[in-house]
Enzyme design. Structure first.
Site, mmCIF file in Angstrom:
data_model
loop_
_atom_site.group_PDB
_atom_site.id
_atom_site.type_symbol
_atom_site.label_atom_id
_atom_site.label_comp_id
_atom_site.label_asym_id
_atom_site.label_seq_id
_atom_site.Cartn_x
_atom_site.Cartn_y
_atom_site.Cartn_z
ATOM 1 C CG ASP A 18 -5.600 -7.607 -7.684
ATOM 2 O OD1 ASP A 18 -4.556 -7.819 -7.078
ATOM 3 O OD2 ASP A 18 -6.524 -6.904 -7.219
ATOM 4 C CD GLU B 124 -3.083 -0.879 0.124
ATOM 5 O OE1 GLU B 124 -3.111 0.165 -0.527
ATOM 6 O OE2 GLU B 124 -3.898 -1.810 -0.050
ATOM 7 C CD GLU C 249 -10.763 -2.369 -8.421
ATOM 8 O OE1 GLU C 249 -11.954 -2.136 -8.105
ATOM 9 O OE2 GLU C 249 -9.800 -2.158 -7.660
ATOM 10 N NE ARG D 294 -3.895 2.799 -0.847
ATOM 11 C CZ ARG D 294 -5.151 2.680 -0.459
ATOM 12 N NH1 ARG D 294 -5.834 3.737 -0.115
ATOM 13 N NH2 ARG D 294 -5.740 1.499 -0.393
HETATM 14 C C1 DMJ Z 1 -6.478 0.082 -5.147
HETATM 15 O O1 DMJ Z 1 -5.809 0.384 -3.982
HETATM 16 C C2 DMJ Z 1 -5.548 -0.472 -6.169
HETATM 17 O O2 DMJ Z 1 -6.162 -0.407 -7.380
HETATM 18 C C3 DMJ Z 1 -5.199 -1.886 -5.942
HETATM 19 O O3 DMJ Z 1 -4.394 -2.464 -6.927
HETATM 20 C C4 DMJ Z 1 -6.433 -2.732 -5.843
HETATM 21 N N1 DMJ Z 1 -7.587 -1.989 -5.736
HETATM 22 C C5 DMJ Z 1 -7.631 -0.869 -4.865
HETATM 23 C C6 DMJ Z 1 -8.951 -0.189 -5.053
HETATM 24 O O4 DMJ Z 1 -9.982 -1.069 -5.261
#
Ligand code: DMJ
Length: 643
Positions: free
Chosen positions: A398, A265, A532, A269
């Site tokens: 993902d 995270e 998404e 971010r």
């Molecule tokens: C985000 O923090 C990023 O896109 C992450 O890869 C997965 N999805 C969350 C938001 O849904």
């Protein structure tokens, strides 16, 4: 007085015999060596250590084993700081810090903005190849690739093919589309203003209770919504708001926190947000901050395999595995979602260590045996073996896949390994996970050791866009097939929205038990402002210009306005199937960074953040493609030509 020679005692020194003196000296030197050696085992914080040892990287650069990890499903659920997740400490893995490699600012904002208007093309924006220099090694003034030893913002700008903000900031000529774009901008301003008013400096806004949320994901770092908003505000031209954000970063972003952070995270971010802000604006301050933060993440890689653990104490460097991740494993979507940012950290610092760390992960993943060609979500950072066989293109897996294709694109299509890994993973996914429902909907099921779970998470809906942007680079005869698959998945995700009362999609939807593209469990019915589905609309719009994607995006805007907008911000909802809204009281920072940015891009012309120049990280922070044509400096180019 007569000194008599005593038997066995020399007449010199302290009256010791030569052999005794030798043994004594040997003992003394052993003692000194031992004491000095012990310094290395002291924690970094001990002053004695800092006095005697210079601050250099002491972690081994591990190249050669393989692992993977995932750690995210919980993070995608509504985040609740009052219920922190358990964490398992890794034993005694602390590390020293790298010395700061930040360089002096060279480019003013005014100069940058002047260049933004131009988009000229010459010099070098270089990607250091994966050299095996030690952690402390720095490139010399002009190494064998012709790299200069400092990153030049001017050169970087010169390598862009187009101005980042387009001709007219991407303003569409069609009045209705422009009106829609303005609406999205207003939503951003509304979210931002409320965050600023009620939660300034905290990580996220709680719009119902009108206060701030700190959470437990960022290790004591603050201002997640600010960092996540910088580039969105900038591209939307909300300059007053952007300047407030910039000033906060300059004066109040404190990187000396001492809490336990999610490596993933913080990377997507904070590192992603600061990198994007730097590349878009040229403000050296962002670069200085991101370099400082990048160094703090390195100790997480100090494991037997080099696969980082999920949690790191940003102060001490101690790393941990998530308590909920089986057998101390690391998570695929977490350790597999560092590549883009770390390559750029090397790019800016000219220190190869960041690229080495992620290339090591890549190497491990490439080597390890994969069941049916699939990548399970959990991997041991100690043994480098898979811990269980759960495979998912949604949560826990993902963005690992996303970063493979984006690494290839960001390398100006030079990273052949990433390309190969991406297309073989996709082949395995198609063979094992992609399903067609009786009602004709294409979806990605999850795989549990060979058994299919006919469920698709909201998170998995990014894959429409991913498969779309990768369509051009696989086998030419598969291009249309990939575009069709991308469109089918995006259509299914849109169905998950249209089949709900609110026209917003649930956290997970199923294709068994009689329903299709609907959540059957109460616990899957929530929507937390996730991006998404809209992300896939945006990419599919850019790839096809089929107007339906803009229409679908507009449906989402209307639904957000109707069900998620509250008096003081936007909030997630607990049940997309009921019109009596129950709000979760959280304005996620990714709503500002991703959901609203994707919507804005969807209603903008394609020349706003042109995909020829930019790759969006998984938090939608734009990172520039590292241009092959700019790899060499002029001197080296001349030489190459004359050869
Ligand atoms: C985000 O923090 C990023 O896109 C992450 O890869 C997965 N999805 C969350 C938001 O849904």
């Amino acid at each position: 007085m007569v000194f008599r020679k005593l038997p066995g005692v020399s007449a010199s020194g302290m009256g010791l015999r030569l052999s005794q003196k030798f043994v004594f000296l040997l003992f003394l030197s052993g003692l000194v060596t031992l004491c000095f050696g012990a310094l290395f085992f002291l924690p970094d914080s001990v002053r004695l250590k800092r006095i005697f040892l210079s601050k250099t990287e002491t972690q081994p650069v591990t190249v050669g084993s393989g692992s993977e990890n995932d750690a995210r499903e919980h993070l995608k659920r509504p985040k609740d700081p009052e219920h922190p997740r358990g964490m398992t400490p890794a034993r005694g893995e602390t590390s020293t810090r790298l010395k700061s490699l930040s360089r002096k600012p060279t480019v003013s904002r005014e100069a940058t903005e002047a260049r933004l208007a131009g988009g000229k093309a010459q010099e070098d924006f270089t990607l250091p190849r994966s050299r095996t220099e030690s952690a402390s090694a720095k490139a010399t003034s002009s190494d064998r690739d012709g790299h200069s030893d400092t990153f030049s913002y001017d050169k970087f700008k010169g390598c862009l093919l187009k101005p980042p903000l387009g001709r007219d900031n991407g303003r569409p000529t069609d009045p209705q589309t422009n009106e829609r774009r303005e609406k999205v901008k207003e939503m951003m301003k509304f979210s931002w203003d409320n965050y600023k008013r009620y939660a300034w400096g905290k990580n996220e806004l709680r719009p119902l209770t009108r206060n701030g949320h700190i959470g437990n994901m960022f290790g004591g770092l603050r201002g997640a919504s600010i960092i996540d908003s910088l580039d969105t505000l900038y591209i939307m031209g909300l300059m007053e708001e952007y300047n407030d954000a910039k000033e906060w970063v300059q004066t109040s972003l404190d990187l000396n926190s001492n809490g336990e952070a999610s490596l993933f995270e913080v990377n997507i971010r904070y590192v992603g947000g600061l990198l994007a802000a730097y590349y878009l604006t040229g403000e050296e301050m962002y670069k200085t901050k991101v370099m400082e933060l990048g160094e703090k993440l390195l100790p997480a890689f100090n494991t037997p395999t080099g696969i980082p653990r999920g949690v790191i104490n940003l102060g001490s460097g101690t790393s941990w595995s998530w308590g909920w991740a089986s057998a101390g494993s690391s998570i695929l979507a977490e350790f597999g979602t560092l590549h883009l940012e770390f390559v750029h950290l090397t790019e800016l610092s000219r220190n190869p260590i960041y690229t080495e760390k992620v290339m090591n992960i890549r190497k491990l993943l490439n080597k390890i045996e994969k069941p049916h060609g699939l990548y399970p979500n959990f991997l041991s950072p100690v043994s480098g073996n898979w811990v269980q066989h759960h495979v998912s293109i949604g949560g826990l897996g993902d963005s690992f896949y996303e970063y493979l294709i984006k690494s290839y694109l960001m390398s100006d299509k030079r990273d052949e390994d990433a390309k190969k890994m991406y297309y073989s993973a996709l082949e395995a996914i198609e063979a094992n996970l992609v399903q067609k429902s009786p009602g004709g909907l294409t979806y990605m099921a999850e795989w549990r050791g060979g058994i299919l779970d006919h469920k698709m998470g909201h998170l998995a809906c990014f894959s429409g866009g991913m498969i779309g942007i990768g369509a051009d680079d696989g086998a030419p005869e598969k291009r249309q097939h990939f575009l069709d698959l991308a469109a089918e998945i995006t259509h299914t995700c849109h169905e998950s929205y249209t089949r709900s009362a609110t026209k917003l999609g649930p956290e997970a939807f199923r294709f068994d038990g009689g329903g299709e593209a609907t959540a059957t469990r109460l616990s899957d019915r929530y929507y937390i402002l996730r991006p998404e589905v809209i992300e896939s609309y945006m990419y599919m719009w850019r790839l096809t210009h089929d107007p339906k994607y803009r229409e679908w995006g507009w449906e989402a805007v209307e639904a957000l306005e109707q069900h998620c907008r509250v008096e003081s911000g936007f909030s997630g909802i607990r049940d997309v199937y009921t019109l009596t809204a129950s709000h979760d009281n959280m304005q996620q920072s990714f709503f500002l960074s991703e959901t609203l940015k994707y919507l804005y891009l969807l209603f903008s012309d394609d020349d706003l953040l042109p995909l020829e120049d930019w790759v969006l990280n998984t938090e939608a922070h734009p990172l520039p493609i590292i241009r092959k044509s700019c790899l060499q400096d002029e001197a080296t180019q001349d030489k190459t030509v004359s050869e």
